[in-house]
Design a protein around this motif. Structure first.
Motif, PDB file in Angstrom:
ATOM      1  N   MET A 163      -1.831  -5.721 -13.958  1.00 15.48           N
ATOM      2  CA  MET A 163      -2.459  -5.371 -12.682  1.00 15.48           C
ATOM      3  C   MET A 163      -3.156  -4.012 -12.798  1.00 15.48           C
ATOM      4  SD  MET A 163      -1.743  -8.046 -10.947  1.00 15.48           S
ATOM      5  CE  MET A 163      -2.519  -7.542  -9.416  1.00 15.48           C
ATOM      6  N   LYS A 164      -4.297  -3.913 -12.149  1.00 13.53           N
ATOM      7  CA  LYS A 164      -5.096  -2.683 -12.257  1.00 13.53           C
ATOM      8  C   LYS A 164      -4.921  -1.783 -11.049  1.00 13.53           C
ATOM      9  CE  LYS A 164      -8.989  -3.811 -15.212  1.00 13.53           C
ATOM     10  NZ  LYS A 164     -10.394  -4.237 -15.165  1.00 13.53           N
ATOM     11  N   TYR A 165      -4.975  -0.475 -11.321  1.00 15.35           N
ATOM     12  CA  TYR A 165      -4.932   0.504 -10.250  1.00 15.35           C
ATOM     13  C   TYR A 165      -6.345   1.048 -10.027  1.00 15.35           C
ATOM     14  CZ  TYR A 165      -0.324   0.106 -12.335  1.00 15.35           C
ATOM     15  OH  TYR A 165       0.820  -0.391 -12.874  1.00 15.35           O
ATOM     16  N   SER A 166      -6.550   1.705  -8.882  1.00 11.23           N
ATOM     17  CA  SER A 166      -7.876   2.260  -8.611  1.00 11.23           C
ATOM     18  C   SER A 166      -8.149   3.432  -9.544  1.00 11.23           C
ATOM     19  CB  SER A 166      -7.953   2.723  -7.152  1.00 11.23           C
ATOM     20  OG  SER A 166      -7.110   3.839  -6.956  1.00 11.23           O
ATOM     21  N   ARG A 168      -9.731   6.103  -8.598  1.00 10.96           N
ATOM     22  CA  ARG A 168      -9.562   7.364  -7.887  1.00 10.96           C
ATOM     23  C   ARG A 168      -8.136   7.892  -7.946  1.00 10.96           C
ATOM     24  NH1 ARG A 168     -11.287   5.747  -1.861  1.00 10.96           N
ATOM     25  NH2 ARG A 168     -10.580   3.610  -1.842  1.00 10.96           N
ATOM     26  N   VAL A 169      -7.174   6.975  -7.865  1.00 10.48           N
ATOM     27  CA  VAL A 169      -5.783   7.440  -7.892  1.00 10.48           C
ATOM     28  C   VAL A 169      -5.290   7.597  -9.335  1.00 10.48           C
ATOM     29  CG1 VAL A 169      -3.421   6.904  -7.171  1.00 10.48           C
ATOM     30  CG2 VAL A 169      -5.291   6.619  -5.570  1.00 10.48           C
ATOM     31  N   MET A 220      -5.924  11.040 -10.605  1.00 10.29           N
ATOM     32  CA  MET A 220      -5.187  12.185 -10.040  1.00 10.29           C
ATOM     33  C   MET A 220      -4.129  12.670 -11.014  1.00 10.29           C
ATOM     34  SD  MET A 220      -4.508  11.049  -6.079  1.00 10.29           S
ATOM     35  CE  MET A 220      -3.420  12.438  -5.670  1.00 10.29           C
ATOM     36  N   LEU A 224      -3.728   0.821  -0.260  1.00  3.92           N
ATOM     37  CA  LEU A 224      -5.161   0.502  -0.387  1.00  3.92           C
ATOM     38  C   LEU A 224      -5.861   1.503  -1.308  1.00  3.92           C
ATOM     39  CD1 LEU A 224      -6.135  -0.506   3.274  1.00  3.92           C
ATOM     40  CD2 LEU A 224      -5.890  -2.023   1.301  1.00  3.92           C
ATOM     41  N   MET A 225      -5.542   2.792  -1.148  1.00  6.80           N
ATOM     42  CA  MET A 225      -6.138   3.816  -2.010  1.00  6.80           C
ATOM     43  C   MET A 225      -5.824   3.553  -3.476  1.00  6.80           C
ATOM     44  SD  MET A 225      -5.390   7.540  -0.353  1.00  6.80           S
ATOM     45  CE  MET A 225      -6.371   8.248   0.982  1.00  6.80           C
ATOM     46  N   ALA A 226      -4.604   3.115  -3.725  1.00  6.53           N
ATOM     47  CA  ALA A 226      -4.142   2.974  -5.112  1.00  6.53           C
ATOM     48  C   ALA A 226      -4.654   1.719  -5.791  1.00  6.53           C
ATOM     49  CB  ALA A 226      -2.613   3.007  -5.163  1.00  6.53           C
ATOM     50  N   ILE A 227      -5.138   0.750  -5.007  1.00  6.36           N
ATOM     51  CA  ILE A 227      -5.635  -0.472  -5.656  1.00  6.36           C
ATOM     52  C   ILE A 227      -7.146  -0.658  -5.512  1.00  6.36           C
ATOM     53  CG2 ILE A 227      -3.370  -1.574  -5.347  1.00  6.36           C
ATOM     54  CD1 ILE A 227      -4.572  -3.401  -3.285  1.00  6.36           C
ATOM     55  N   CYS A 228      -7.768   0.082  -4.595  1.00  5.83           N
ATOM     56  CA  CYS A 228      -9.208  -0.108  -4.356  1.00  5.83           C
ATOM     57  C   CYS A 228     -10.004   1.165  -4.559  1.00  5.83           C
ATOM     58  CB  CYS A 228      -9.457  -0.557  -2.911  1.00  5.83           C
ATOM     59  SG  CYS A 228      -8.833  -2.168  -2.527  1.00  5.83           S
ATOM     60  N   LEU A 245      -5.147 -10.871  -8.092  1.00  5.93           N
ATOM     61  CA  LEU A 245      -5.183 -10.025  -6.899  1.00  5.93           C
ATOM     62  C   LEU A 245      -3.795  -9.471  -6.574  1.00  5.93           C
ATOM     63  CD1 LEU A 245      -7.340 -12.284  -4.528  1.00  5.93           C
ATOM     64  CD2 LEU A 245      -8.140 -10.456  -6.058  1.00  5.93           C
ATOM     65  N   TRP A 246      -3.781  -8.306  -5.946  1.00  4.49           N
ATOM     66  CA  TRP A 246      -2.562  -7.777  -5.353  1.00  4.49           C
ATOM     67  C   TRP A 246      -2.291  -8.526  -4.042  1.00  4.49           C
ATOM     68  CZ3 TRP A 246       0.332  -4.208  -7.892  1.00  4.49           C
ATOM     69  CH2 TRP A 246      -0.276  -3.448  -8.896  1.00  4.49           C
ATOM     70  N   ARG A 299       2.873  -8.292  -8.516  1.00  3.62           N
ATOM     71  CA  ARG A 299       1.639  -8.032  -7.762  1.00  3.62           C
ATOM     72  C   ARG A 299       1.880  -7.901  -6.264  1.00  3.62           C
ATOM     73  NH1 ARG A 299      -2.219 -11.002  -9.595  1.00  3.62           N
ATOM     74  NH2 ARG A 299      -1.143 -11.778 -11.437  1.00  3.62           N
ATOM     75  N   ASN A 340       6.403  -3.616  -9.197  1.00  7.02           N
ATOM     76  CA  ASN A 340       5.424  -3.044 -10.126  1.00  7.02           C
ATOM     77  C   ASN A 340       5.607  -1.521 -10.156  1.00  7.02           C
ATOM     78  OD1 ASN A 340       3.008  -1.979 -11.310  1.00  7.02           O
ATOM     79  ND2 ASN A 340       2.092  -4.006 -11.031  1.00  7.02           N
ATOM     80  N   GLY A 384       4.602   0.657 -12.117  1.00  2.00           N
ATOM     81  CA  GLY A 384       3.384   1.418 -12.406  1.00  2.00           C
ATOM     82  C   GLY A 384       2.642   1.761 -11.126  1.00  2.00           C
ATOM     83  N   LEU A 385       2.555   0.791 -10.233  1.00  2.00           N
ATOM     84  CA  LEU A 385       1.886   1.039  -8.959  1.00  2.00           C
ATOM     85  C   LEU A 385       2.637   2.103  -8.159  1.00  2.00           C
ATOM     86  CD1 LEU A 385      -0.452   0.172  -7.026  1.00  2.00           C
ATOM     87  CD2 LEU A 385       1.242  -1.238  -5.868  1.00  2.00           C
ATOM     88  N   GLN A 405       1.798   5.426  -9.355  1.00  3.57           N
ATOM     89  CA  GLN A 405       0.481   5.860  -8.888  1.00  3.57           C
ATOM     90  C   GLN A 405       0.566   6.378  -7.450  1.00  3.57           C
ATOM     91  OE1 GLN A 405      -2.331   6.160 -10.609  1.00  3.57           O
ATOM     92  NE2 GLN A 405      -1.383   5.372 -12.463  1.00  3.57           N
ATOM     93  N   LYS A 442       1.963   9.828  -6.649  1.00  2.00           N
ATOM     94  CA  LYS A 442       1.071  10.988  -6.717  1.00  2.00           C
ATOM     95  C   LYS A 442       0.499  11.304  -5.328  1.00  2.00           C
ATOM     96  CE  LYS A 442      -1.354   9.298 -10.315  1.00  2.00           C
ATOM     97  NZ  LYS A 442      -2.401   9.256 -11.360  1.00  2.00           N
ATOM     98  N   LEU A 443       0.188  10.248  -4.582  1.00  2.00           N
ATOM     99  CA  LEU A 443      -0.295  10.468  -3.216  1.00  2.00           C
ATOM    100  C   LEU A 443       0.819  11.058  -2.350  1.00  2.00           C
ATOM    101  CD1 LEU A 443      -2.296   7.139  -2.861  1.00  2.00           C
ATOM    102  CD2 LEU A 443      -3.277   9.435  -2.988  1.00  2.00           C
TER     103      LEU A 443
END
Lengths: 406, 406
Positions: free
Chosen positions: A1-4, A6-7, A10, B105-109, B196-197, B226, B251, B253-254, B257, B260-261
């Motif tokens: 799975m891919k992350y954005s 932008r994040v 960071m 949303l920030m972390a995946i898009c 897709l997530w 996912r 996940n 990894g997500l 990510q 960090k936010l």
């Protein structure tokens, strides 16, 4: 799975990433004095807790999105003591100063836009910007000049068509620098000439020492339509865990835009707002005491640092931080060494490498940030341990270098 | 001064924008029953307040960025009762479900990416997306089908190279729809086939009626890498003002990510977390009672609506909302008319026009959302007033039409 992207791009918090070394030191029975974080030990005014405890509804309901009227009133009154006058629809309560900055950046910048920020800066300015695709456009300030601003020309030369504003903290985190009236006026002029917003992070407003006079960006009439004042109860009232911040601006249009973001997240916690009403009513005598306490701590830490050959830093006049240039090549290596390889009678000190406070590659590698948030006795001890450690580390590096030469 | 396009383009809250009409009605001495907002009247479990009142530190310090360990543990135990098993580094505490969705949303898009969302949807999904330049990519569901999902082909046809995930609430706000096991599996398959997530907003998990069985996206093994589960104490424990939400995902990894936010905004309020530890320990008997209460309310409101000719809606089986298609052309006009021009013995009802819950232009104009969050007596009264008002409004429009014809 891919992350954005932008994040993914960071960085992890530079303040928190060395925590494992501290935990390891502690597990080996070593006491660690923490000068690496801005968590004050000052008591939170009791009014906060009393108000929270007196809450007597059966249902913990949503508050209004802009903030409860009592807190907005309390904040209006507080600002009046600084000769700043905001209508109630010129103030929004936020989840900490953090959300205040994030929402303001969102409301003035589209992706690809940039914001002028004097570096070193509060590291999360970078994080907030990155996650919404805004670029930090740094103007470098220097330890040798006490981190005061460069010339108007130098600042103006950084501005381009995508520049939407200037974001700065005053007094400064991590620098402890208090901008002069002339600097404030210069920023004001630059903003007017280039049609920029000014985001003034003034969460350390009360922490100004040596009888210095303080000018808020909210005190300059000519720029009132472009100034956004960021505040927070965190440091002001040692209530970091309350997460109550605010946005104030005479630009009602901007407030209306940001209100839409506030409506999106519904509200700020009801109880924390009720408590904070009382915080903003705290008599100013509280600040006198706290201020005097921090001033003494600063002197202890600064004086000890100055005893080490090669340390460069001007005595800071605000907030509760010092950024010092050390006679080392890599401050992060020094910080880790202090935790891994050094102790004095089973005690050591943790400070924060300053590189993460810069966005220009390579700057700040030989600098650290120290927060003077311990009581005077502990701080004296910590400062003396730090001095001894630093001297030993410098000695060690010299001997490694000469043996490499041999 | 200019504002950003992303925030300028956001609509004001469709739930809140008609509030001035209600205030005006009240100023004329008319009692307004509010079926327009999701603020429950159910008591918040006492444990929350007790825990907050028992806090006895002098300093209100920052909490850790990911959430206090006690709350994460409490949440882990809660999930276990739903046969979901999360490690402690698979959960993050957030400022309400709102921040949980925004951060995910920030972390995946990245800007320009899009998210599939069944419409009508919780209106802030649109707001969160817009302010970070993500597009809501709607798949339309219909009142006639109880707002259940369209076919796999229809959903798949909306996916393009910029689609990063599917965001849906289950049970649904504003629809009250509970997805079947087959629908959950279909979404799972679509997500796997298109990489897709799945962002599963399950804040109404407990509010499922008629003995219906509930499947969480967290119960489907094949998609666990996912799936992101969004939760909140707001509706679950009638603690909307606490603003405690969470993100859970296998996940890791997500989660790393998004952490960090979380570090960027430092932490979620300390006291609210301490209170929420107790909420998640509330015995399940609490839900039985609350559930039964809401079920009765739903029946009262639904039965009354069904008495009006031309109203289309299937009986919803979850959450505490009903979306109904009315025999009117413009539901917003009807809502305003109810507040401005109608009352029965000085009482009227406020509901929410549903157009703001759609992103496809023109949809939902003849629909309203009703929240059954009043006690049974009040609700019965409100429902009967609404029925009478609606009948009168339909009559009025008919006569206006025929006089225009004449």
């Amino acid at each position: 799975m891919k992350y954005s992207q932008r994040v993914s791009a960071m960085q992890s918090s530079p303040i928190r990433k060395l925590v494992p070394y501290a935990l390891d030191a502690k597990s080996r029975g070593i006491k660690v004095y923490h000068l690496n974080i801005g968590q004050p030990d000052i008591k939170t005014p009791k009014g906060f807790f009393e108000a929270v405890k007196n809450f007597d509804s059966n249902v913990l309901e949503y508050a209004v999105s802009n903030g409860i009227p009592e807190l907005i009133k309390s904040l209006q009154d507080y600002y009046t003591t600084y000769d700043m006058h905001f209508d109630k629809d010129e103030i929004l309560i936020t989840n900490g100063g953090s959300e205040a900055i994030l929402f303001t950046l969102m409301a003035i910048c589209d992706p690809g836009d940039n914001i002028i920020v004097p570096e070193p800066f509060y590291t999360n300015y970078n994080g907030f910007s990155q996650c919404i695709n805004v670029e930090v456009n740094p103007i470098t300030t220097k330890a040798e000049r006490g981190f005061h601003l460069p010339s108007k020309e130098e600042i103006t030369s950084r501005i381009n068509s995508k520049t939407k504003g200037i974001l700065l903290s005053n007094p400064g985190n991590p620098t402890g620098t208090v901008y002069t009236k002339e600097e404030i006026d210069m920023i004001g002029k630059i903003a007017i000439e280039n049609n920029l917003w000014i985001i003034a992070d003034e969460v350390y407003r009360e922490f100004v020492y040596d009888g210095l006079s303080y000018t808020s960006f909210g005190n300059v009439k000519e720029i009132e339509d472009r100034v956004v004042i960021i505040d927070s109860v965190s440091k002001r009232y040692s209530a970091c865990g309350a997460r109550i911040g605010s946005i104030a601006s005479k630009n009602k249009g901007l407030i209306a835009q940001i209100l839409k973001l506030c409506q999106g997240r519904l509200c700020v916690p009801t109880l924390e707002q009720i408590g904070s009403v009382e915080l903003y009513k705290t008599p100013t005598s509280y600040f006198k005491e706290v201020n005097e306490e921090y001033r003494r701590r600063r002197d202890v830490l600064y004086n000890e640092l100055m005893k080490v050959d090669g340390v460069v830093c001007k005595k800071p006049t605000g907030a509760f931080y010092i950024v010092a240039k050390l006679p080392v090549e890599n401050a992060e290596d020094f910080v880790i060494w202090m935790l891994k390889d050094f102790n004095k009678d089973n005690e050591t000190v943790m400070v924060c490498p300053a590189e993460g406070f810069y966005s220009t590659e390579g700057l700040g590698r030989d600098e650290i940030r120290l927060a003077y948030i311990l009581n005077e006795d502990d701080l004296l001890k910590a400062a003396s341990i730090l001095k001894e450690g630093l001297e030993k580390y410098v000695e060690l590096k010299k001997s490694q270098l000469s043996s490499a030469d041999a």
